[in-house]
Design an enzyme around this catalytic site. Structure first.
Site, mmCIF file in Angstrom:
data_model
loop_
_atom_site.group_PDB
_atom_site.id
_atom_site.type_symbol
_atom_site.label_atom_id
_atom_site.label_comp_id
_atom_site.label_asym_id
_atom_site.label_seq_id
_atom_site.Cartn_x
_atom_site.Cartn_y
_atom_site.Cartn_z
ATOM 1 C CG HIS A 1 -14.419 12.926 -12.159
ATOM 2 N ND1 HIS A 1 -13.975 14.093 -11.569
ATOM 3 C CD2 HIS A 1 -14.360 11.982 -11.189
ATOM 4 C CE1 HIS A 1 -13.642 13.857 -10.309
ATOM 5 N NE2 HIS A 1 -13.869 12.584 -10.049
ATOM 6 C CG HIS B 1 -14.999 12.266 -4.706
ATOM 7 N ND1 HIS B 1 -15.562 13.184 -5.552
ATOM 8 C CD2 HIS B 1 -14.213 11.474 -5.482
ATOM 9 C CE1 HIS B 1 -15.125 12.968 -6.790
ATOM 10 N NE2 HIS B 1 -14.305 11.937 -6.775
ATOM 11 C CD GLU C 1 -12.890 18.659 -9.038
ATOM 12 O OE1 GLU C 1 -13.684 19.600 -8.988
ATOM 13 O OE2 GLU C 1 -13.059 17.679 -9.777
ATOM 14 C CG HIS D 1 -6.079 11.816 -8.524
ATOM 15 N ND1 HIS D 1 -6.592 10.556 -8.681
ATOM 16 C CD2 HIS D 1 -6.979 12.494 -7.762
ATOM 17 C CE1 HIS D 1 -7.764 10.463 -8.056
ATOM 18 N NE2 HIS D 1 -8.017 11.636 -7.489
ATOM 19 C CG HIS E 1 -10.777 10.917 -2.985
ATOM 20 N ND1 HIS E 1 -11.415 12.118 -3.179
ATOM 21 C CD2 HIS E 1 -10.185 10.616 -4.155
ATOM 22 C CE1 HIS E 1 -11.241 12.519 -4.432
ATOM 23 N NE2 HIS E 1 -10.499 11.617 -5.053
HETATM 24 CU CU1 CUO Z 1 -12.963 11.515 -8.384
HETATM 25 CU CU2 CUO Z 1 -10.043 12.198 -6.997
HETATM 26 O O1 CUO Z 1 -11.769 12.972 -7.775
HETATM 27 O O2 CUO Z 1 -11.055 10.945 -8.163
#
Ligand code: CUO
Length: 846
Positions: A221, A244, A357, A376, A412
């Site tokens: 990320h 993912h 995303e 999240h 996820h």
């Molecule tokens: Cu890597 Cu949800 O995108 O954690």
């Protein structure tokens, strides 16, 4: 051009003890100490402290790095407001990311390396800059700038250990750091410190809390950041989907080996999150705790109007809003068209990734919202959705910690189901004809075999390994002359023996060909020991490797070692590794710059009797797969860095494979005649064997993964093996670990004498007998009674395995000082009558 050793050192040591201002003592290792010499006017309020520190280190040999005053001092107050120094940094908080981006820009704008060094130093120690913001911004800047290509980032768990190690472990490390180096013990943690095995999900703590897995997610990320401008990262949205999905597939393989069901998606209508999670992490910068989540926590709207840490748009998040976004995304998938402010455009998988995303590349954020990121946040606020208790968000709110939590995989999976709907709407890849046909005419994979040294063919062997981490690089110890030096924490993690694939390929085309070899792995059997149907198994494949090879006419033998995989990187480079490498670089040294799946976690754990998996070797036409790179791009290896390109791409280049990511398992399998109804509609091929049978350039082999629970290796990382050991886990009461005495560290054994415990005895895990497989259990938590954590019941010898001498000390301690039943403060003396720890599977704590 790779960075010079001088530049590597100058920048690397800035990552050491980031919470500790630069004038506070030296960086580096004894024998190679570095001090940053900042202009006095940059830290006037601390001159007094600085003087005292300088006196403390007066006799030490240190190499000074001169830091200039930046030509202009930036106004950092906006960054400090967006993410205050005292905040817990959360990647999924847009304010915190904005702070990172602004700081990164300031550093990127520095015209040369001297200017960058000055600005990095000034910002690092500024009262306005949160240390995690600085780490993220500076690391990202070093990855991106042309003049710092090839900079090797130290392992992130040494840079910010508070994101990886429990507060108990850190506290013990600080205690060790305060005593002279020769008296220090190594702090040992056995893993699974966040729960117990009567919570079935705890069986996978070794996976979820693995250092390498979490470091990989942080790094990925960092490279594919949400705010990257268009054109900076090729096929970013698609890679978000694929990377993912494969992490999830890898997790599913681990679940099945642990007798757990496959992951159930976390649905927004579900009401509660059944699984609790208590990370036991503390932010070292602020001393604040990460949020916990009780089992069966309500998944509810977030209404944190007073939480100034969150931007306005994230203070109120409703489940209804998220359902609406999801509905619009599904509508785009089913119609194949995306609504943008300027009209409708065809939906691609890359665009879908940007939307779900959602990143700065989302073509219509107002309409499609911010589904995944908000998820999240909403999940990480379940313990305090209305901010009534001023609680911080949970670990799901940051990329360095999210994978620790079981709910990460459930969330996820929910996201992946949306992606899969898009894929299910596409035509399957057929053996011949259509888009990206599977068969490659004239090329045949004749055989494929896996060989692991010392075992029969087609068997992977797994075991546990202990590795050492030097926490003195990431923690702000009180440093005086005689207590410099490393403070080691010893972790245990999964590992496997190196293996080699031997592949025989026949090229019947009479001409040399270039092939792309793709190697995948997936569990073969489901929870009920039945073979997975192909429609289900395809989503469980994860990559082991992908590489290019030359095929001469005739038969070609291909040998590929596990260490060459383009998916993985080896155990991350510690500060010590990098210091060694800078001072005495080895010939042909491979350098890795941090992004990639950890090599030690590429093979699932398996079982003692051997868990069955399918491996697929598939060769496609390399000429069709090849991607032309823009003339302006840097050569792939010019920076001397080797990253795991399959998961991480190549910096500033197009993704080096033209096929859809995840090909060929990203789409439903091709169809065939239904033997029960030959005149009816065709059905998807039932299983892998049938799928492969019509594709000569593909071969499947069944392999077993055999896990040796008795085997615990020690990494050869230069750390003395005979060091005394102390517990880094307050509940590790049955594993027979040597602890320090209640009064502090016991005296070191005299040379030649036998130390009590520690390095001279075998690891307690080596003494742990294999356990029968536990019964299968559904995903649930907390319904069974909680066994007592405390040591075994009192008998004539109340603690078998613990010396009577220390039992007395312990009882005295309990009466006089501490009501805690914790065994910390005990010294273990191995005893033959000590019962084995009542554990099974991976968990070795009862
Ligand atoms: Cu890597 Cu949800 O995108 O954690």
């Amino acid at each position: 051009m790779a960075v010079t050793p001088e530049i590597q050192q100058q920048f690397m040591y800035l990552f050491e003890r980031v919470g500790d201002p630069l004038y506070f003592g030296p960086r580096g290792a004894v024998g190679n100490l570095i001090s940053y010499n900042l202009p006095p006017e940059l830290c006037p309020e601390t001159q007094h402290a600085s003087t005292i520190r300088k006196q403390s280190f007066a006799n030490l040999q240190m190499r000074e790095i001169r830091v200039d005053r930046p030509t202009t001092l930036p106004n950092l107050s906006g960054i400090g407001t967006a993410c205050p120094k005292s905040a817990i940094y959360n990647y999924f908080n847009p304010n915190h990311r904005r702070a990172t981006q602004e700081l990164r820009q300031i550093m990127l704008q520095q015209p040369d390396l001297r200017g960058l060094l000055s600005m990095a130093c000034v910002c690092r120690d500024s009262e306005m800059i949160n240390p995690k913001v600085w780490i993220t911004a500076f690391a990202s800047c070093l990855l991106t700038r042309p003049d710092t290509r090839g900079f090797r980032m130290p392992a992130i768990w040494e840079v910010m250990p508070d994101m990886f190690f429990s507060s108990f472990c850190l506290k013990e490390s600080i205690r060790q750091g305060s005593v002279p180096q020769q008296d220090r013990a190594v702090v040992v943690i056995e893993g699974s410190f966040t729960g117990r095995n009567n919570n079935v999900e705890n069986r996978l703590a070794y996976f979820r809390e693995d250092l390498g897995i979490n470091a990989h997610h942080w790094h990925w990320h960092l490279i594919y950041t949400l705010d990257a401008p268009r054109g900076q990262r090729d096929r970013k949205g698609e890679l978000f989907f694929m990377m993912h999905r494969e992490m999830l597939a890898r997790y599913e393989a681990e679940r099945l080996a642990n007798n757990l069901t496959l992951t159930k998606p976390l649905k927004l209508d579900e009401g509660v999150i059944k699984e609790g999670y208590f990370p036991k992490l503390t932010d070292s910068n602020s001393g604040q705790l990460w949020g916990n989540r009780q089992q069966n926590s309500k998944l509810s709207d977030v209404n944190r109007l007073d939480d100034s840490n969150l931007p306005q748009g994230f203070r109120v998040i409703t489940l209804e809003m998220m359902r609406r976004f999801r509905g619009r995304i599904l509508e785009a998938i089913d119609s194949g068209m995306v609504i943008t402010p300027t009209g409708r455009v065809p939906l691609t998988i890359d665009m879908l990734g940007d939307i779900i995303e959602s990143s700065s590349l989302n073509p219509n954020p107002q309409y499609y919202g911010d589904l995944h990121n908000m998820g999240h946040v909403i999940i990480s606020a379940t313990h305090d959705p209305e901010f009534k208790h001023s609680e911080n968000l949970g670990v799901m709110s940051d990329t360095s910690t999210a994978m620790r939590d079981v709910v990460f995989y459930r969330w996820h999976k929910y996201i992946d189901d949306i992606f899969d709907r898009f894929k299910q709407n596409l035509n399957p890849y057929n053996p011949t004809g259509g888009e990206f046909p599977l068969a490659w005419e004239g090329i045949q994979v004749e055989s494929a075999q896996l060989q692991t040294k010392g075992v029969q063919p087609n068997v992977f062997s797994t075991f546990r390994m202990r590795s050492n981490v030097d926490l003195s690089r990431g923690m702000d110890f009180l440093r005086i002359q005689n207590n410099l030096g490393p403070v080691f924490v010893r972790v245990v993690h999964l590992n496997h023996d190196p293996y080699t694939f031997t592949i025989s390929v026949r090229n019947n085309t009479n001409a040399p060909r270039t092939g792309t070899v793709r190697i995948f792995m997936a569990p073969r059997l489901n929870e009920h020991n039945e073979q997975f149907p192909m429609v289900q198994q395809r989503r469980l494949f994860f990559q082991l490797d992908k590489f290019t090879t030359q095929l001469s006419p005739g038969v070609n033998g291909i040998t590929r070692r596990s260490s060459e995989s383009s998916v993985t990187i080896p155990w991350e480079q510690t500060f010590r590794d990098l210091e060694r490498s800078v001072q005495t670089p080895a010939a042909n040294e491979q350098t890795f710059c941090g992004c990639g799946w950890p090599e030690h976690m590429v093979i699932p754990r398996g079982t003692a009797t051997g868990q069955l998996y399918d491996v697929v070797v598939f060769i496609t036409d390399g000429n069709e797969d090849r991607v032309e790179q823009p003339a302006t791009s840097q050569p792939a290896r010019s920076n001397n860095c080797r990253d795991a390109v399959s998961y991480c791409g190549v910096l500033d280049q197009r993704y080096p494979d033209r096929k859809p990511m995840g090909y060929p398992f990203d789409r439903n399998p091709y169809t065939t005649v239904n033997s029960n109804n030959p005149n009816g509609p065709q059905i998807p091929v039932p299983n892998l064997e049938t799928y492969v049978s019509r594709v000569p350039n593909m071969r499947a082999l069944q392999v077993r993964v055999v896990y040796n629970q008795e085997r615990v290796e020690m990494r050869n990382d230069g750390v003395p093996t005979g060091m005394r050991e102390v517990n880094g886990d307050p509940y590790m009461n049955s594993a027979g670990r040597t602890a320090c005495s209640p009064q502090g560290n016991p005296p070191r054994p005299a040379p030649g004498s036998t130390p009590t415990g520690g390095g001279t005895r075998p690891s307690t895990m080596e003494m742990t007998p294999a356990r029968p497989s536990p019964p299968r259990e559904p995903i649930q938590s907390g319904s069974s009674p909680v066994p007592n954590r405390v040591p075994p019941p009192t008998t004539q010898n109340p603690r078998p395995g613990w010396s009577r001498q220390y039992q007395h000390q312990h009882r005295g301690e309990q009466r006089g000082h501490s009501p805690s039943p914790s065994p910390i403060g005990w010294t273990h003396i191995p005893s033959p009558e000590r019962p084995s720890s009542p554990n099974w599977g991976w968990g070795w704590r009862g």
